[in-house]
Design a protein around this motif. Structure first.
Motif, mmCIF file in Angstrom:
data_model
loop_
_atom_site.group_PDB
_atom_site.id
_atom_site.type_symbol
_atom_site.label_atom_id
_atom_site.label_comp_id
_atom_site.label_asym_id
_atom_site.label_seq_id
_atom_site.Cartn_x
_atom_site.Cartn_y
_atom_site.Cartn_z
ATOM 1 N N GLY A 107 20.102 58.559 22.153
ATOM 2 C CA GLY A 107 18.586 58.113 21.767
ATOM 3 C C GLY A 107 17.952 58.213 20.567
ATOM 4 N N ALA A 108 18.648 59.016 19.344
ATOM 5 C CA ALA A 108 18.157 59.019 18.058
ATOM 6 C C ALA A 108 18.614 57.892 17.477
ATOM 7 N N ARG A 109 18.091 57.632 16.271
ATOM 8 C CA ARG A 109 17.813 56.421 15.554
ATOM 9 C C ARG A 109 18.456 56.829 14.037
ATOM 10 N N LEU A 110 19.168 56.309 13.149
ATOM 11 C CA LEU A 110 19.668 56.833 11.917
ATOM 12 C C LEU A 110 18.445 56.990 10.918
ATOM 13 N N ALA A 111 18.083 57.893 10.206
ATOM 14 C CA ALA A 111 17.067 57.817 9.256
ATOM 15 C C ALA A 111 17.338 56.833 8.284
ATOM 16 N N GLU A 112 16.292 56.116 7.542
ATOM 17 C CA GLU A 112 16.262 55.431 6.294
ATOM 18 C C GLU A 112 16.090 56.438 5.213
ATOM 19 N N ALA A 113 16.478 55.958 4.046
ATOM 20 C CA ALA A 113 16.432 56.768 2.808
ATOM 21 C C ALA A 113 15.024 57.523 2.658
ATOM 22 N N GLY A 114 14.839 58.604 2.582
ATOM 23 C CA GLY A 114 13.612 59.185 2.269
ATOM 24 C C GLY A 114 12.654 59.684 3.516
ATOM 25 N N GLU A 115 13.186 59.023 4.636
ATOM 26 C CA GLU A 115 12.186 58.742 5.615
ATOM 27 C C GLU A 115 11.651 60.306 6.237
ATOM 28 N N PHE A 116 12.473 61.350 6.121
ATOM 29 C CA PHE A 116 11.972 62.624 6.499
ATOM 30 C C PHE A 116 10.809 63.053 5.663
ATOM 31 N N THR A 117 10.942 62.899 4.379
ATOM 32 C CA THR A 117 9.792 63.196 3.505
ATOM 33 C C THR A 117 8.689 62.165 3.636
ATOM 34 N N LYS A 118 9.002 61.074 4.017
ATOM 35 C CA LYS A 118 7.803 59.844 4.197
ATOM 36 C C LYS A 118 7.045 60.274 5.473
ATOM 37 N N ARG A 119 7.762 60.757 6.618
ATOM 38 C CA ARG A 119 7.118 61.483 7.793
ATOM 39 C C ARG A 119 6.140 62.372 7.387
ATOM 40 N N ALA A 120 6.782 63.361 6.542
ATOM 41 C CA ALA A 120 5.858 64.671 6.043
ATOM 42 C C ALA A 120 4.527 64.093 5.319
ATOM 43 N N PHE A 121 4.710 63.162 4.429
ATOM 44 C CA PHE A 121 3.562 62.846 3.983
ATOM 45 C C PHE A 121 2.494 62.164 4.904
ATOM 46 N N LEU A 122 3.016 60.990 5.566
ATOM 47 C CA LEU A 122 2.308 60.146 6.726
ATOM 48 C C LEU A 122 1.445 61.218 7.884
ATOM 49 N N ASN A 123 2.448 62.510 7.828
ATOM 50 C CA ASN A 123 1.830 63.356 8.947
ATOM 51 C C ASN A 123 0.890 64.494 8.142
ATOM 52 N N GLY A 124 0.567 64.186 6.951
ATOM 53 C CA GLY A 124 -0.132 65.090 6.453
ATOM 54 C C GLY A 124 0.533 66.597 5.945
ATOM 55 N N ALA A 125 1.674 66.589 5.851
ATOM 56 C CA ALA A 125 2.182 67.770 5.361
ATOM 57 C C ALA A 125 2.262 67.783 3.717
ATOM 58 N N LEU A 126 2.347 66.802 3.299
ATOM 59 C CA LEU A 126 2.386 66.722 1.625
ATOM 60 C C LEU A 126 1.557 65.418 1.418
ATOM 61 N N ASP A 127 1.038 65.389 -0.019
ATOM 62 C CA ASP A 127 0.444 64.070 -0.529
ATOM 63 C C ASP A 127 1.627 63.490 -1.018
ATOM 64 N N LEU A 128 1.419 62.321 -1.694
ATOM 65 C CA LEU A 128 2.420 61.337 -2.383
ATOM 66 C C LEU A 128 2.813 62.263 -3.390
ATOM 67 N N ALA A 129 2.197 62.701 -4.441
ATOM 68 C CA ALA A 129 2.521 63.473 -5.634
ATOM 69 C C ALA A 129 3.473 64.583 -5.324
ATOM 70 N N GLN A 130 3.077 65.243 -4.337
ATOM 71 C CA GLN A 130 3.984 66.398 -3.719
ATOM 72 C C GLN A 130 5.551 65.824 -3.040
ATOM 73 N N ALA A 131 4.989 64.964 -2.493
ATOM 74 C CA ALA A 131 6.525 64.254 -2.010
ATOM 75 C C ALA A 131 7.283 63.622 -2.982
ATOM 76 N N GLU A 132 6.722 62.884 -3.956
ATOM 77 C CA GLU A 132 7.726 62.775 -5.051
ATOM 78 C C GLU A 132 8.329 63.609 -5.764
ATOM 79 N N ALA A 133 7.559 65.025 -5.647
ATOM 80 C CA ALA A 133 8.056 66.263 -6.361
ATOM 81 C C ALA A 133 9.243 66.881 -5.567
ATOM 82 N N VAL A 134 9.302 66.426 -4.420
ATOM 83 C CA VAL A 134 10.754 66.935 -3.505
ATOM 84 C C VAL A 134 11.919 66.266 -4.058
ATOM 85 N N ALA A 135 11.856 64.819 -4.400
ATOM 86 C CA ALA A 135 12.929 64.179 -5.215
ATOM 87 C C ALA A 135 13.083 64.874 -6.267
#
Length: 472
Positions: A107-135
């Motif tokens: 039942g899992a789905r293959l993640a797209e590029a950056g999708e884990f960090t994108k979920r972290a941003f959309l769920n409020g764990a990071l803002d966008l600048a912090q998410a880009e800092a991950v990369a």
């Protein structure tokens, strides 16, 4: 909290290829149940978060795929703020493929590029600048780039922007209130106070924009072109800096016909050195002539010029003349490097340095000069110190705490904000109406909000996160 996503994603989070270990990561509401269905430890589904579990991953028929260690992170205490499972298996391509295929079938789905960090941003764990800092942190290949990315990931840059926006928003709200009472001709926003705030905010934004030049050097490295006459020792110097035989060295002039490039880190700064074809007015053949032309073009694209010359071949006045001709019309830092110093006496070297200073243009800043013997690895420490000094500034000394802009998107947003803030200031100076002031202030706030993602579009998010690696 109601989950934003109903599906569960999975991907390999370590680099592909054979290795000792590989980590397969799942995130989503069914991450625990999917893992429990293939994991031998029966108590896993009820286990607490932040725990490790040893067991086996098996096919539906009981066939063993691998013995693994599974890390469990319960929402919201995870990177994505969802349930996250990380399966550490052996780093065989076959094992990884089998584990992924099994999780997909459950039942899992293959993640797209950056999708884990994108979920972290959309769920409020990071803002966008912090998410880009991950990369940026993943890509960091020097001490300074690591330090700057880590500071941004911790929210230093984001907090500074939030403070700026918060103060501007208060004035913007008062201007909007004036528009609501436009017929009564009242002013709620103190124009003098707004002018003082604008001056302060514009100063901060200008400082951040100035830091981008330094940030670009820290993040992407500085291109240092090694140029000079044929047989000056450019290839020898490149090899000495890289500590390997990267370029062919020959006593025959014109050996290098095209660029040879490589990178090295010096005191935490990444330099990309470019060995070029020797410069002379009458190239031996058409191929060398093309190489000389390309050298001149490469100099125009450089961030720093290392002009190498043979101490026995050129006088100090000639060195200054050749550098001036090569850099005409360019605002380019130059480091003059005299080679084959081992063939001269100490008195001759001292006399050369004195004559070099006397030959400088009156009123011009002193040009850095280093004398060395590249073939004997003599004087390289002085050269490295001079290279770092050319790009090191007061801001660089404080990168552990200073906010330094390294992202082109951030710099463009700051430029937009600066433009609209200047328009607000011009409006105050000329007595422009409240409606125009409020409009420019809204645009400035929007530009600042785009950096942290407080204002974003799906196209923007797609553009950012598709640049991430899959699994992150």
């Amino acid at each position: 909290m109601t989950p934003l996503f109903s599906d569960t994603i999975v991907a390999l989070s370590t680099p592909p290829g054979a290795g000792a270990l590989a980590v397969v990561r799942l995130s989503g509401p069914s991450a625990v149940d999917i893992t429990a269905a293939v994991f031998s430890k029966k108590s896993f589904a009820a286990a607490a978060g932040h725990t490790l579990h040893y067991g086996a991953i098996r096919e539906a028929g009981g066939e063993l795929i691998d013995e693994v260690v599974v890390a469990l992170y319960r929402a919201p205490r995870s990177f994505t703020r969802e349930d996250v499972v990380e399966i550490s298996c052996h780093g065989s391509d076959y094992v990884v493929r089998q584990v992924l295929a099994l999780l997909l079938r459950h039942g899992a789905r293959l993640a797209e590029a950056g999708e884990f960090t994108k979920r972290a941003f959309l769920n409020g764990a990071l803002d966008l600048a912090q998410a880009e800092a991950v990369a940026d942190l993943i890509a960091a290949d020097s001490a300074l780039s690591h330090r700057v990315a880590l500071n941004q990931l911790r929210g230093g840059f984001s907090q500074e922007l939030r403070d700026l926006r918060g103060r501007l928003i208060k004035f913007a709200a008062l201007l909007e209130l004036e528009l609501d009472f436009g017929e009564e001709d009242v002013e709620f926003a103190d124009r003098t106070g707004l002018a003082h705030l604008l001056a302060e905010v514009r100063g901060v934004v200008a400082g951040l924009l100035r830091s981008f030049e330094l940030g670009n050097v820290i993040k992407n490295g500085i291109t240092a072109v090694i140029a000079g006459r044929p047989n000056a020792g450019k290839s020898t110097l490149l090899n000495a800096l890289l500590r390997e035989e990267r370029a062919i060295v020959s006593a025959i002039p014109g050996t290098t016909r095209d660029f040879i490039e490589d990178e090295v880190s010096i005191e935490g700064l990444r330099f990309r050195f470019v060995d070029t074809a020797g410069l002379r007015d009458n190239p031996a053949d058409e191929v060398e002539a093309i190489g000389v032309s390309r050298t001149r073009q490469r100099v125009r694209q450089a961030a720093l010029l290392v002009y190498l010359f043979d101490l026995a071949e050129l006088s100090p006045a000639q060195v200054h003349t050749e550098i001036a001709e090569l850099t005409a019309g360019l605002d380019l830092p130059v480091l003059a490097v005299g080679n084959k110093a081992d063939l001269a006496t100490a008195e001759q070297l001292a006399a050369f340095e004195q004559a070099f200073r006397q030959a400088e243009r009156p009123g011009a800043a002193p040009m850095p000069l280093v004398l060395l013997a590249a073939g004997q690895n003599q004087g390289l420490e002085a050269l490295q110190a001079a290279l770092v000094a050319q790009v090191r500034g007061s801001a660089l000394e404080n990168t552990a705490s200073a906010t330094i802009v390294t992202n082109v998107r951030h710099a463009r947003a700051l430029e937009t904000a600066a433009s609209h803030l200047a328009a607000v200031q011009a409006g105050l100076d000329t007595g422009r109406g409240t409606e125009l002031l409020a409009a420019d202030l809204r645009h400035a706030l929007a530009a600042l909000g785009e950096i942290t993602g407080e204002i974003s579009s799906e196209d923007l998010l797609t553009s950012i996160f598709t640049q991430f690696c899959i699994g992150k």
